[in-house]
Enzyme design. Structure first.
Site, short mmCIF file in Angstrom:
data_model
loop_
_atom_site.label_atom_id
_atom_site.label_comp_id
_atom_site.label_asym_id
_atom_site.label_seq_id
_atom_site.Cartn_x
_atom_site.Cartn_y
_atom_site.Cartn_z
CB CYS A 58 -7.47 9.07 23.47
SG CYS A 58 -8.71 9.90 24.49
NE ARG B 38 -12.09 21.67 26.21
CZ ARG B 38 -12.08 21.61 27.54
NH1 ARG B 38 -13.22 21.44 28.19
NH2 ARG B 38 -10.96 21.71 28.22
#
Length: 314
Positions: free
Chosen positions: A133, A170
């Site tokens: 991203c 994560r």
């Protein structure tokens, strides 16, 4: 089964936030794509349930379940929205069947692709990696600077809401920094690149913010750099409508007498270019603050649409 001769059948692997948002984008906006399968591993996932309600064939059997589906023979492109660890096997299986893969994980098996920068170089690649991203948001800016001035060093900081960072994000933090840093160099054109990600716990959640620092020559043309950046922002916004400059491009000159200190204490004269971005999500499935996820699905859709358009035209 392919429903339209002018569309390519696609499969989406991963029924989490990214996969589900991508499915909705394809169903609502794609001109040349037809969702032939939504693939997950959790039969109770919201993504699979939503796909079923929308009439999309589903399987909770993972990659093996996809291969066993009646319509798999029609699938030409598969989006992998799982994890870097899972992608290796997915790529191997899909490659055996001649399915082109658009990889939304940081696995980086195939070439890095940022649609506005280098998509046309890789339309026929068997595996396209969408970087991260942060990469999709910032590499266009690094490239915008590098096409008008040499970029000796580029550093990006991607700040995303903690609530938009699911278990996949994560688990892939290390891969994020490594993959993005490499792509800043190979796609963005910087001699050296560095990437940092920050998970912001603020409530209410903040939108994705990205900061791009580029160090170029001291006498670089600031007007040319700013024009190139603004042109690039408009190009990215054509497929990520919530992508925008947060404030004016900033320039700081550093001389040999007063050099810029950066990256582990190195010092150098030059022009520092600072660009501040904000990415608001389209809120198709994810909340508007999750621009970090939206830019990935938007970039993947843009890539697949161009690939499909080139094949349909042929």
């Amino acid at each position: 089964m392919m429903k339209d001769l002018d569309k390519l059948a696609v499969a989406i692997i991963g029924s989490g936030n990214i996969g589900t948002d991508l499915m909705i984008k394809v169903l609502r906006h794609a001109k040349h794509l037809d969702v032939a399968a939504m693939v997950g591993i959790d039969p109770a996932s919201d993504g699979l349930a939503r796909a079923a309600r929308l009439g999309v064939p589903t399987t909770a059997g993972g990659i093996d379940g996809l291969v066993a589906m009646p319509g798999f023979a029609d699938v030409r492109i598969a989006f992998d929205a799982t994890s870097a660890g899972a992608h290796a096997r997915h790529a191997e299986v899909l490659g055996r069947h001649g399915v082109q893969v658009i990889d939304l994980t940081p696995a980086a098996i195939g070439p890095f692709v940022v649609p506005v920068v280098n998509l046309f170089e890789h339309l026929d690649a068997p595996n396209l990696n969408m970087v991260t991203c942060g990469g999709q948001a910032t590499i266009p800016i690094v490239h915008a600077v590098s096409r008008v001035a040499p970029v000796h060093y580029a550093e990006i900081v991607a700040s995303i809401s903690s609530r938009s960072a699911g278990p996949g994000t994560r688990a892939n933090i290390d891969e994020f920094t490594e993959t993005t840093s490499k792509a800043i160099e190979t796609v963005g054109g910087a001699a050296r690149g560095k990437a940092i990600i920050v998970l912001n716990p603020a409530e209410p959640p903040l939108m994705m913010r990205d900061t791009v620092y580029c160090l170029t020559d001291e006498d670089a043309d600031t007007a040319a750099i700013e024009h190139s950046i603004r042109t690039m922002v408009d190009a990215v916004a054509s497929y990520v409508p919530g992508y925008r400059l947060k404030q004016a491009v900033q320039f700081d000159r550093y001389t040999a007498a007063q050099p810029l200190a950066f990256d582990a204490g190195e010092r150098r004269a030059g022009l520092k270019v600072s660009v501040f971005l904000e990415v608001e999500g389209a809120a198709h499935y994810l909340p508007s603050y999750a621009g970090n996820l939206d830019i990935m699905t938007s970039a993947a859709l843009a890539a697949a649409e161009q690939i499909a358009a080139s094949r349909v035209a042929a």
